[in-house]
Design a protein around this motif. Structure first.
Motif: not given
Length: 155
Positions: A83, A57, A50, A86, A59, A54
């Motif tokens: 979130d 983490t 990300g 993810l 993307g 993001r």
């Protein structure tokens, strides 16, 4: 009309008031797009890291399907995640990182910057249609499918 549009694999239908004119470049409440939303089980092949909000983490996920008994690239999905989802996906996928993609047909521009994983995790996406080259259009993540095996994600 709707049933025939679905049967033909079209993306959806447009409904309009009979007396409403076409106005190029303008949206109107007199014209309504009603897309068909389909779901598809997919195998997670990898992910892209990300950026921005993001950063640190995932993307987008890169996903595949089994077609004619072989794992084939089906595109990416970068929306529909919470979130928490993810972070959970990253924790689940990190131990599965491998050097090469499990599908041999990943286009170079999609492979650039990808982090590949063993193809053992199945998820579900919603989408509108497939492109002529077998990629998901307008895909959105729905969640993991721990009840399904990768070989069951066919398309």
């Amino acid at each position: 009309m709707v049933a025939e549009s679905r049967r033909r694999g079209l993306e959806g239908v447009i409904a309009k008031r009979l007396d409403s004119p076409y106005s190029p470049g303008r949206r109107s409440l007199d014209w309504i797009k009603a897309p068909f939303i389909r779901t598809q089980e997919v195998v997670i092949l990898g992910f892209k890291e990300g950026e921005g909000r993001r950063a640190g983490t995932i993307g987008a996920l890169l996903v595949g399907l089994y077609r004619s008994g072989r794992l084939s690239f089906a595109g990416g999905v970068g929306t529909g995640f919470t979130d928490a989802a993810l972070h959970a996906l990253q924790a689940q996928l990190t131990p599965l990182i491998t050097a090469e993609p499990a599908a041999g047909d990943v286009p170079r521009h999609d492979a650039r910057g990808a982090i590949w994983v063993e193809p053992s995790v199945v998820g579900e996406v919603e989408y509108r249609s497939f492109t002529d080259d077998g990629r998901l259009r307008h895909s959105s993540w729905r969640g993991l499918r721990p009840d399904r095996r990768p070989e069951e994600a066919t398309g």
